[in-house]
Design a protein around this motif. Structure first.
Motif, PDB file in Angstrom:
ATOM      1  N   GLU A  79       0.835  -1.203   0.000  1.00 46.29           N
ATOM      2  CA  GLU A  79       0.000   0.000   0.000  1.00 46.29           C
ATOM      3  C   GLU A  79       0.872   1.256   0.000  1.00 46.29           C
ATOM      4  N   VAL A  80       0.434   2.251  -0.764  1.00 45.54           N
ATOM      5  CA  VAL A  80       1.154   3.517  -0.893  1.00 45.54           C
ATOM      6  C   VAL A  80       0.164   4.679  -0.788  1.00 45.54           C
ATOM      7  N   GLU A  81       0.697   5.852  -0.457  1.00 41.06           N
ATOM      8  CA  GLU A  81      -0.153   7.041  -0.334  1.00 41.06           C
ATOM      9  C   GLU A  81       0.606   8.277  -0.788  1.00 41.06           C
ATOM     10  N   LEU A  82      -0.091   9.127  -1.548  1.00 36.87           N
ATOM     11  CA  LEU A  82       0.433  10.420  -1.970  1.00 36.87           C
ATOM     12  C   LEU A  82      -0.506  11.518  -1.490  1.00 36.87           C
ATOM     13  N   ALA A  83       0.067  12.611  -0.980  1.00 38.53           N
ATOM     14  CA  ALA A  83      -0.710  13.798  -0.611  1.00 38.53           C
ATOM     15  C   ALA A  83      -0.542  14.822  -1.729  1.00 38.53           C
ATOM     16  N   ILE A  84      -1.657  15.382  -2.178  1.00 41.88           N
ATOM     17  CA  ILE A  84      -1.654  16.294  -3.322  1.00 41.88           C
ATOM     18  C   ILE A  84      -1.542  17.733  -2.860  1.00 41.88           C
ATOM     19  N   ASP A  85      -0.536  18.437  -3.409  1.00 42.66           N
ATOM     20  CA  ASP A  85      -0.387  19.863  -3.143  1.00 42.66           C
ATOM     21  C   ASP A  85      -1.058  20.655  -4.271  1.00 42.66           C
ATOM     22  N   GLN A  86      -0.546  20.528  -5.479  1.00 33.86           N
ATOM     23  CA  GLN A  86      -1.097  21.254  -6.625  1.00 33.86           C
ATOM     24  C   GLN A  86      -1.352  20.295  -7.775  1.00 33.86           C
ATOM     25  N   ILE A  87      -2.419  20.554  -8.511  1.00 29.92           N
ATOM     26  CA  ILE A  87      -2.768  19.703  -9.648  1.00 29.92           C
ATOM     27  C   ILE A  87      -3.026  20.549 -10.881  1.00 29.92           C
ATOM     28  N   THR A  88      -2.544  20.061 -12.014  1.00 35.98           N
ATOM     29  CA  THR A  88      -2.846  20.652 -13.308  1.00 35.98           C
ATOM     30  C   THR A  88      -3.491  19.564 -14.153  1.00 35.98           C
ATOM     31  N   ILE A  89      -4.746  19.781 -14.517  1.00 35.42           N
ATOM     32  CA  ILE A  89      -5.468  18.818 -15.345  1.00 35.42           C
ATOM     33  C   ILE A  89      -4.997  19.001 -16.784  1.00 35.42           C
ATOM     34  N   VAL A  90      -4.440  17.950 -17.364  1.00 37.60           N
ATOM     35  CA  VAL A  90      -3.970  17.987 -18.747  1.00 37.60           C
ATOM     36  C   VAL A  90      -5.105  17.592 -19.681  1.00 37.60           C
ATOM     37  N   SER A  91      -5.878  16.561 -19.295  1.00 37.21           N
ATOM     38  CA  SER A  91      -7.029  16.100 -20.075  1.00 37.21           C
ATOM     39  C   SER A  91      -7.974  15.396 -19.103  1.00 37.21           C
ATOM     40  N   LEU A  92      -9.085  14.862 -19.606  1.00 41.91           N
ATOM     41  CA  LEU A  92     -10.014  14.135 -18.738  1.00 41.91           C
ATOM     42  C   LEU A  92      -9.372  12.903 -18.117  1.00 41.91           C
ATOM     43  N   ALA A  93      -8.283  12.428 -18.717  1.00 36.94           N
ATOM     44  CA  ALA A  93      -7.656  11.200 -18.229  1.00 36.94           C
ATOM     45  C   ALA A  93      -6.202  11.384 -17.788  1.00 36.94           C
ATOM     46  N   GLU A  94      -5.729  12.638 -17.661  1.00 42.63           N
ATOM     47  CA  GLU A  94      -4.333  12.845 -17.270  1.00 42.63           C
ATOM     48  C   GLU A  94      -4.176  14.132 -16.473  1.00 42.63           C
ATOM     49  N   ALA A  95      -3.326  14.056 -15.436  1.00 40.54           N
ATOM     50  CA  ALA A  95      -3.017  15.229 -14.631  1.00 40.54           C
ATOM     51  C   ALA A  95      -1.543  15.210 -14.254  1.00 40.54           C
ATOM     52  N   THR A  96      -0.988  16.411 -14.125  1.00 39.73           N
ATOM     53  CA  THR A  96       0.356  16.586 -13.584  1.00 39.73           C
ATOM     54  C   THR A  96       0.163  17.129 -12.174  1.00 39.73           C
TER      55      THR A  96
END
Length: 110
Positions: free
Chosen positions: A13-30
């Motif tokens: 099991e792994v976990e990431l905490a999100i600071d900032q998100i940029t939506i590239v498309s409906l199926a991809e984000a940076t």
């Protein structure tokens, strides 16, 4: 007779905490993230958002740490990652008034 479990054969099991998100498309984000539980490896699949009933199915396809492409991210380190799949639109950036959103999943089997 039951065979012993191979410690390397189960998903971690792994976990990431999100600071900032940029939506590239409906199926991809940076996404700028901090690793909270890991290490998290490329190919990890995330299937839930902490404190949410919404379903996601996202694969971590790229990790950039200190402007270098790496295969894994250790706990407490931050990186820019690419997530692809279903549920990108449910991810949110942190704000001064909100906690960081966390996503959980599993690393790929070795």
């Amino acid at each position: 007779m039951t065979e012993p479990l191979n410690p390397g054969s189960h998903a971690v099991e792994v976990e990431l905490a999100i600071d900032q998100i940029t939506i590239v498309s409906l199926a991809e984000a940076t996404v700028t993230v901090r690793c909270m539980l890991g290490p998290v490896r490329c190919g990890a699949r995330f299937d839930r958002i902490h404190d949410s009933a919404e379903a996601i199915d996202l694969e971590l396809t790229k990790i950039l740490a200190y402007h270098r492409s790496v295969d894994e991210l250790d706990p407490v380190h931050t990186a820019l990652v690419t997530l692809r799949g279903t549920g990108v639109q449910l991810l949110t950036s942190a704000t001064p008034r909100s906690r960081w959103q966390s996503i959980r999943g599993t690393n790929p089997l070795p």
